[in-house]
Design a protein around this motif. Structure first.
Motif, short mmCIF file in Angstrom:
data_model
loop_
_atom_site.label_atom_id
_atom_site.label_comp_id
_atom_site.label_asym_id
_atom_site.label_seq_id
_atom_site.Cartn_x
_atom_site.Cartn_y
_atom_site.Cartn_z
N VAL A 33 0.73 -1.20 -0.21
CA VAL A 33 -0.19 -0.04 -0.01
C VAL A 33 0.90 1.22 -0.11
CG1 VAL A 33 -1.91 -1.20 1.20
CG2 VAL A 33 -0.04 0.05 2.51
N GLN A 34 0.31 2.33 -0.22
CA GLN A 34 0.93 3.60 -0.20
C GLN A 34 1.40 3.94 1.33
OE1 GLN A 34 2.01 5.27 -2.69
NE2 GLN A 34 0.97 3.72 -3.97
N PRO A 35 2.56 4.47 1.67
CA PRO A 35 2.95 4.73 3.04
C PRO A 35 2.06 5.71 3.75
CG PRO A 35 4.63 5.36 1.34
CD PRO A 35 3.38 5.11 0.60
N THR A 36 0.94 6.64 3.16
CA THR A 36 -0.07 7.04 3.93
C THR A 36 -1.38 6.28 4.22
OG1 THR A 36 -0.76 8.02 1.93
CG2 THR A 36 0.89 9.31 3.20
N GLU A 37 -1.43 5.16 3.88
CA GLU A 37 -2.64 4.48 4.02
C GLU A 37 -2.40 3.54 5.16
OE1 GLU A 37 -4.08 2.33 0.79
OE2 GLU A 37 -3.24 3.76 -0.73
N PHE A 186 -0.58 -9.81 13.92
CA PHE A 186 -1.38 -9.48 15.21
C PHE A 186 -0.55 -9.19 16.27
CE2 PHE A 186 -3.46 -12.14 11.97
CZ PHE A 186 -4.45 -11.76 11.70
N LEU A 187 0.60 -9.79 16.77
CA LEU A 187 1.23 -9.86 17.72
C LEU A 187 2.22 -8.46 17.98
CD1 LEU A 187 2.49 -13.52 18.44
CD2 LEU A 187 0.60 -12.46 19.31
N LEU A 188 2.53 -8.31 17.02
CA LEU A 188 3.73 -6.87 16.85
C LEU A 188 2.88 -5.80 16.22
CD1 LEU A 188 7.04 -8.17 16.00
CD2 LEU A 188 6.16 -7.90 18.24
N GLY A 189 1.89 -5.90 15.86
CA GLY A 189 1.19 -4.73 14.82
C GLY A 189 1.63 -4.59 13.75
N VAL A 190 1.03 -3.27 13.18
CA VAL A 190 1.12 -3.18 11.64
C VAL A 190 1.79 -1.73 11.87
CG1 VAL A 190 0.39 -2.66 9.38
CG2 VAL A 190 -0.52 -4.64 10.72
N VAL A 191 2.75 -1.46 11.07
CA VAL A 191 3.08 -0.02 10.89
C VAL A 191 2.31 0.84 10.63
CG1 VAL A 191 5.01 1.48 10.13
CG2 VAL A 191 5.76 -0.76 10.74
N VAL A 192 2.02 2.02 11.42
CA VAL A 192 1.13 2.93 10.83
C VAL A 192 1.61 4.13 10.92
CG1 VAL A 192 -1.23 4.07 11.76
CG2 VAL A 192 -0.81 1.89 12.20
N PRO A 193 1.33 5.02 9.51
CA PRO A 193 1.97 6.32 9.49
C PRO A 193 1.73 7.31 10.81
CG PRO A 193 0.91 5.55 7.62
CD PRO A 193 0.46 4.74 8.65
N PRO A 204 3.37 -2.51 5.78
CA PRO A 204 2.74 -2.67 4.52
C PRO A 204 3.09 -1.89 3.43
CG PRO A 204 1.08 -1.48 5.79
CD PRO A 204 2.49 -1.82 6.60
N SER A 205 3.96 -0.71 3.64
CA SER A 205 4.43 0.06 2.52
C SER A 205 5.61 -0.32 2.30
CB SER A 205 4.32 1.46 3.10
OG SER A 205 5.23 1.71 4.04
N ALA A 206 6.62 -1.24 2.88
CA ALA A 206 7.86 -1.77 2.63
C ALA A 206 7.86 -2.61 1.57
CB ALA A 206 8.52 -2.00 3.98
N PRO A 207 9.12 -2.78 1.12
CA PRO A 207 9.23 -3.75 -0.16
C PRO A 207 9.20 -5.06 0.44
CG PRO A 207 11.38 -2.68 0.29
CD PRO A 207 10.22 -1.80 1.20
N LEU A 208 9.09 -6.19 -0.36
CA LEU A 208 9.08 -7.54 0.11
C LEU A 208 10.52 -8.05 0.86
CD1 LEU A 208 8.03 -10.28 0.45
CD2 LEU A 208 8.86 -10.77 -2.03
N THR A 209 11.52 -7.29 0.40
CA THR A 209 12.86 -7.81 0.80
C THR A 209 12.90 -7.35 2.44
OG1 THR A 209 13.94 -5.97 -0.16
CG2 THR A 209 13.94 -7.88 -1.31
N GLU A 210 12.22 -6.12 2.51
CA GLU A 210 12.68 -5.70 4.15
C GLU A 210 11.66 -6.20 4.90
OE1 GLU A 210 11.53 -1.38 6.45
OE2 GLU A 210 11.75 -1.36 4.18
N ASN A 211 10.49 -6.46 4.62
CA ASN A 211 9.51 -7.35 5.35
C ASN A 211 10.07 -8.85 5.66
OD1 ASN A 211 7.26 -5.69 6.26
ND2 ASN A 211 6.54 -5.67 3.97
N LEU A 212 10.51 -9.28 4.73
CA LEU A 212 11.35 -10.62 4.79
C LEU A 212 12.49 -10.59 5.84
CD1 LEU A 212 11.61 -12.33 1.30
CD2 LEU A 212 10.13 -12.89 3.19
N GLN A 213 13.16 -9.54 5.96
CA GLN A 213 14.04 -9.49 7.01
C GLN A 213 13.67 -9.19 8.37
OE1 GLN A 213 16.53 -5.92 5.46
NE2 GLN A 213 17.45 -7.23 3.79
N ARG A 214 12.43 -8.29 8.48
CA ARG A 214 11.64 -8.32 9.61
C ARG A 214 11.35 -9.44 10.19
NH1 ARG A 214 9.39 -2.72 10.70
NH2 ARG A 214 10.22 -1.05 9.40
#
Length: 298
Positions: A33-37, A186-193, A204-214
């Motif tokens: 999604v977009q960083p502001t969503e 659900f446990l750590l939450g979603v990054v909210v702007p 949700p606004s980060a690329p796949l590689t970054e979320n895989l690392q997280r």
């Protein structure tokens, strides 16, 4: 042997439903999604997943389960539930999956899938472990049992034990990985702007590689390096030590549960029993007439 036979339609439904269940777990890696969503975890998945499992079980039992097979399923489900209650994952020792793997190996993929669902549900009731995570646990454990039934059948003896032990290790890590993925947002939450989150939270606004690392850092810290490793070692040791004896016992039970005598009809109404062959009681068709009345000539 296949205690719960899989027809072509059942196999297709099982595959499609399993893919749907897998999508419900890996959605954080697919969403962008977009960083502001703002994005909230799709809690609707928690309601849909039990429906998916119910559809699969309904299809697998569509042809009816033999009472003997049903009895074996109940006994094994109870044993796995008791073993889970005794071990409870203490120090990573969890005596659930080794018996599930061995039963799936003996009774087939369909039986292994059903056993994975029923055993985890029964153990959750016994240990007060019912929660939003339970449908995910049931589905992933069902995959573990089904995968054991799909292993090559020609492997026997020590090679079979080695194969099952290796599968138990892989299944232990896969189970932990998928369960962590299902609960990560659900446990750590979603990054909210505009709001501060942990560096391991799903963005949700980060690329796949970054979320895989997280996620890799999250799962390594929470379970892969501890509980999953303990579960993998428990599976391997239990299969190597008691696997041959358990396999022999389950195979004897499988023969008694699925092979019965046949009944053949003889001329004159006599009935004779025959040795076990097909596993079902059937009546042979009546024999054709042995003689015909010849017309007299001239």
């Amino acid at each position: 042997m296949n205690a719960v036979p899989l027809s072509l339609r059942s196999a297709v439904i099982l595959t499609v439903a399993s893919l749907g269940g897998l999508m419900m777990m890996v959605w954080p890696l697919l969403l962008r999604v977009q960083p502001t969503e703002r994005v909230d975890p799709p809690f609707l998945f928690l309601a849909l997943l039990p429906v998916v499992i119910a559809v699969i079980l309904s299809e697998l039992s569509n042809g009816g389960l033999d009472t003997r097979v049903l009895a074996v399923l109940g006994v094994l489900s109870a044993l796995i539930a008791i073993l889970r209650g005794l071990s409870a994952g203490t120090g990573g020792v969890e005596l659930v999956f080794f018996l599930l793997v061995l039963a799936g190996r003996v009774f087939g993929a369909g039986f292994g899938f059903v056993l994975g669902v029923t055993s985890l549900f029964a153990s959750a009731l016994m240990t007060a472990g019912v929660g939003p995570w339970l449908p995910f646990q049931m589905l992933v454990s069902a995959w573990v049992g089904m995968g054991a039934g799909l292993l090559p059948r020609r492997v026997t003896g020590r090679a079979e034990i080695a194969m099952l032990a290796a599968y138990g290790v892989v299944a232990a890590y896969a189970y932990g990985l998928l369960m962590n993925l299902s609960g990560w947002p659900f446990l750590l939450g979603v990054v909210v702007p505009g709001h501060e989150q942990t560096p391991l939270s799903f963005d949700p606004s980060a690329p796949l590689t970054e979320n895989l690392q997280r996620f890799a850092a999250y799962t390594l810290i929470t379970s892969t390096g501890s509980f999953d490793t303990g579960r993998a070692l428990t599976n391997a040791v239990a299969i190597v030590v008691v696997g041959p004896a358990v396999l022999a016992t389950l195979r004897r039970a499988a023969k008694r549960a699925t092979v019965v005598g046949t009944v053949a009809a003889r001329p004159g109404g006599a009935v004779a029993s025959q040795p076990p062959s097909t596993g079902r009681v059937v009546a042979d068709p009546p024999p054709p007439e042995e003689a015909k009345v010849n017309r007299r000539s001239g």
